[in-house]
Design an enzyme around this catalytic site. Sequence first.
Site, short mmCIF file in Angstrom:
data_model
loop_
_atom_site.label_atom_id
_atom_site.label_comp_id
_atom_site.label_asym_id
_atom_site.label_seq_id
_atom_site.Cartn_x
_atom_site.Cartn_y
_atom_site.Cartn_z
N CYS A 2 0.79 -1.22 0.00
CA CYS A 2 0.16 0.00 -0.10
C CYS A 2 0.86 1.29 0.02
O CYS A 2 2.12 1.16 0.11
CB CYS A 2 -0.83 -0.14 1.15
SG CYS A 2 -1.82 -1.64 1.46
N ARG A 27 1.07 1.56 -5.76
CA ARG A 27 1.54 0.74 -4.72
C ARG A 27 0.29 0.02 -4.49
O ARG A 27 0.06 -0.90 -3.72
CB ARG A 27 2.13 1.57 -3.53
CG ARG A 27 3.48 2.21 -3.96
CD ARG A 27 3.93 2.98 -2.63
NE ARG A 27 4.27 2.04 -1.70
CZ ARG A 27 5.50 1.47 -1.35
NH1 ARG A 27 6.42 1.69 -2.45
NH2 ARG A 27 5.62 0.53 -0.58
N TRP A 77 -3.87 -1.85 -1.37
CA TRP A 77 -3.88 -3.07 -2.15
C TRP A 77 -4.24 -4.27 -1.16
O TRP A 77 -3.59 -4.61 -0.07
CB TRP A 77 -2.45 -3.39 -2.67
CG TRP A 77 -2.63 -4.66 -3.63
CD1 TRP A 77 -2.70 -4.37 -5.09
CD2 TRP A 77 -2.13 -5.91 -3.39
NE1 TRP A 77 -2.61 -5.68 -5.45
CE2 TRP A 77 -2.38 -6.43 -4.48
CE3 TRP A 77 -2.01 -6.59 -2.15
CZ2 TRP A 77 -2.21 -7.91 -4.45
CZ3 TRP A 77 -1.95 -8.08 -2.04
CH2 TRP A 77 -1.87 -8.89 -3.36
N ASN A 103 1.02 -0.37 5.95
CA ASN A 103 1.53 -1.31 4.71
C ASN A 103 2.10 -2.41 5.35
O ASN A 103 3.04 -2.17 5.98
CB ASN A 103 2.27 -0.30 3.94
CG ASN A 103 2.97 -1.19 2.85
OD1 ASN A 103 2.42 -2.17 2.55
ND2 ASN A 103 4.00 -0.55 2.30
N GLY A 104 1.75 -3.66 4.95
CA GLY A 104 2.26 -4.83 5.44
C GLY A 104 1.18 -5.98 6.04
O GLY A 104 0.12 -5.67 5.39
N GLU A 486 8.75 -13.27 -20.58
CA GLU A 486 8.23 -11.85 -20.44
C GLU A 486 7.15 -11.47 -21.29
O GLU A 486 6.33 -10.57 -20.81
CB GLU A 486 9.47 -10.98 -20.48
CG GLU A 486 9.29 -9.30 -20.34
CD GLU A 486 8.77 -9.19 -18.93
OE1 GLU A 486 8.12 -7.97 -19.18
OE2 GLU A 486 8.58 -9.91 -18.18
N LYS A 490 3.72 -9.71 -19.84
CA LYS A 490 3.51 -8.14 -20.16
C LYS A 490 2.02 -8.28 -20.57
O LYS A 490 1.21 -7.36 -20.19
CB LYS A 490 4.40 -7.59 -21.33
CG LYS A 490 5.48 -6.84 -20.73
CD LYS A 490 5.35 -5.68 -19.91
CE LYS A 490 5.35 -5.83 -18.51
NZ LYS A 490 6.17 -6.67 -17.77
N GLU A 493 -0.58 -9.16 -17.98
CA GLU A 493 -0.60 -7.97 -16.79
C GLU A 493 -1.49 -6.97 -17.25
O GLU A 493 -2.28 -6.60 -16.30
CB GLU A 493 0.59 -7.44 -16.50
CG GLU A 493 1.54 -8.13 -15.65
CD GLU A 493 2.88 -7.18 -15.37
OE1 GLU A 493 2.98 -6.53 -14.31
OE2 GLU A 493 3.75 -7.20 -16.03
N HIS A 509 4.96 -31.40 -26.94
CA HIS A 509 4.56 -32.58 -25.74
C HIS A 509 3.55 -32.28 -25.02
O HIS A 509 3.05 -32.66 -23.95
CB HIS A 509 5.80 -32.57 -24.99
CG HIS A 509 7.29 -32.52 -25.61
ND1 HIS A 509 7.61 -33.96 -26.13
CD2 HIS A 509 8.24 -31.93 -26.04
CE1 HIS A 509 8.71 -34.09 -26.75
NE2 HIS A 509 9.08 -32.71 -26.63
N LYS A 607 2.81 -2.06 -8.06
CA LYS A 607 4.07 -1.97 -8.56
C LYS A 607 5.10 -2.61 -7.82
O LYS A 607 6.22 -3.15 -8.09
CB LYS A 607 4.61 -0.24 -8.65
CG LYS A 607 5.48 -0.06 -9.34
CD LYS A 607 5.94 -0.48 -10.82
CE LYS A 607 7.01 -0.50 -11.30
NZ LYS A 607 7.22 -1.00 -12.66
C1 AGP Z 1 6.37 -6.75 -13.83
O1 AGP Z 1 5.93 -6.01 -15.01
C2 AGP Z 1 5.69 -6.92 -12.61
N1 AGP Z 1 5.07 -5.55 -12.22
C3 AGP Z 1 6.38 -7.72 -11.50
O2 AGP Z 1 6.20 -9.21 -12.14
C4 AGP Z 1 7.52 -7.38 -11.07
O3 AGP Z 1 8.52 -7.85 -12.23
C5 AGP Z 1 7.80 -8.14 -9.72
O4 AGP Z 1 6.89 -7.87 -8.83
C6 AGP Z 1 9.20 -7.73 -9.01
O5 AGP Z 1 9.12 -6.48 -8.83
P1 AGP Z 1 10.55 -5.82 -8.49
O6 AGP Z 1 11.29 -5.81 -9.71
O7 AGP Z 1 10.26 -4.42 -8.19
O8 AGP Z 1 11.32 -6.64 -7.53
#
Ligand code: AGP
Length: 612
Positions: A2, A27, A77, A103-104, A486, A490, A493, A509, A607
């Site tokens: 958060c 966040r 969050w 936050n936590g 990746e 993307k 996400e 397979h 993020k």
């Molecule tokens: C990537 O687009 C995502 N936001 C997520 O997978 C991210 O890479 C992952 O949470 C790791 O975050 P960091 O690089 O801040 O440790």
Amino acid sequence: MCGIVGYVGPQQAAPVLVEGLTRLEYRGYDSAGIAVLNPRSTAHPSRVVRAKGRVRDLEAALPARLAGTVGIGHTRWATHGEPSERNAHPHTSYDGRVHVVHNGIIDNFHALRSRLTADGIELTSDTDTEVVAHLVARELAGGLAFEDAVRAAVAQIDGTYALAVTDVQNPDRVVVARNGSPLLLGVGDGEMFVASDAAAIVRHTSQVVLLDDGDFASVTADGFRTFTADEEQTARAAVTIDLTVEELELGGHAHFMHKEIHEQPESVERMLSGRLDDRFGTAKLDGLNLDPRELRRFSRVKILGCGSAYYVGQLGASMIEDLARVPADAEPASEFRYRNPIIEPSTLYVVVSQSGETADTLFAVREVQRKGGTVVGLVNAVGSSIAREVDGGIYLHAGPEVAVASTKALTHMGVGFALLALALGRVRDLSFADGKRIIAGLRAIPGQIAQILGDEEDLAGAAKELSEAPSLFFIGRVRGYPVAREGAQKFKEITYRHAEAYPTSELKHGPLALISPELPTVAIMPADDLLERNITAAQEIRARGGAVVAITHPGVELGDAATRRIEVPRNEVELDPILLTIPTQLLGYHAAVALGEDVDRPRNLAKSVTVE
Ligand code: AGP
């Protein structure tokens, strides 16, 4: 994960808090709230306003006048309790005196909730956080001073936290505590700020105090006092942060993700400056704190990260094996941490993280260090927890990354691994000529990324087509496989389409059974020694009516193996995956735009993942 913000000073707190929360929205953005203290009002010594949804929904819920110069705020969050107004922070104590944002995760919240309920306290939310407000209020009712009451309450909770607390009977201050989640103080002129991240307060000050785990602080308009569970006073000095408001603005782009994709040519150039050593054909990485003798003693490299950072870690492992001929692999940090790993002194552990606050990766660092291992970091966020705790590292210098879907930071991670592989290789058997070859390749990357971005319109067309498919595959071999992973990440996400990545060789397979005209495939097909194999696999897909969008190099003959081709300029075979990833960023971006999705704030994500 958060976002927390707090303010004490002469300004009206509400607008300062709302602006801060807006900058922290990456966040967590499922609900938000603020509490403002106004000692002049006997009717309302404090006001709490909360709303489900984005910070703009909170703003819409604010009364026209919300007086008060001390306050705390939160953007959420959800971990415990669904996103709703009643579960939004701040939470208030049974006597209305104490407000808390957090936050936590409080691990023993069940026991605390039952204890409070048994003592007749009515709980008004489903959250873990609410217990803190009641615990502080009880300590205050027991006669403790505000700071001591927070300390006593915190002593009863297990878990991770960044907390900010107010008390209407101490209306001139905010008391905070940190353990496991990031928190800093902003030092202004006659005013003080509290924030999870400097982005929230950068318009007001560039002087920040980075708090460590176990730190408490009492913040008033004219300063702060830091203390711990056992010490009344600790020394914490302010540092200057190099961040500007402009860097946090859209700068004419429709989304931060688009802005960050287009910043890459310049930002990679900036990352490389001063790090390429032409005289010895190697990389200059003083921040690693490892001299050539130490670099040579490692017989294995283990890369740890989460999500996209882990996928780039896989790419990094293949670069290190290619250039340094040292066995290397990558593993999700949380898996590594909980499998009671065997830590070897001859293994170099490398964690990779954009935010530097990802809890799973941070705990992996501590696990390696707890068992006496050496761990360095590839980190973007300066002064972050991981950056401060590793034994050395490489700062990625990608600048602030606001969009949840990471793009430029990942490219910088790829470049960072190439630099690390070069340095490890050149203290072993990688020749001067090969060192120079890689240096020339790295220098070409910024211009080549600009070239790929030049084809954006064409990529947007391909993305539009792909966005119409309910699900799709991304495939690649060896160095191309992390690119496929990746690319699928993307796409998932930000478009919420089910995109799956496979090693190309694995299709026959099992996954090939899903191939049909409704399921397109994005195939990573560089001009390398596996091209023929890749073309055969693409033809097997075509033969079953599947569409194939090939990401490949100029001059590669694909015949009927692809229904659409996307070309990226060639570089050195070890570095090509960095460039092959760029089109997947734009495919995901433009598909999400075509679907009208909230590109920068994808649902259910955040993020920086500061909880396990
Ligand atoms: C990537 O687009 C995502 N936001 C997520 O997978 C991210 O890479 C992952 O949470 C790791 O975050 P960091 O690089 O801040 O440790």
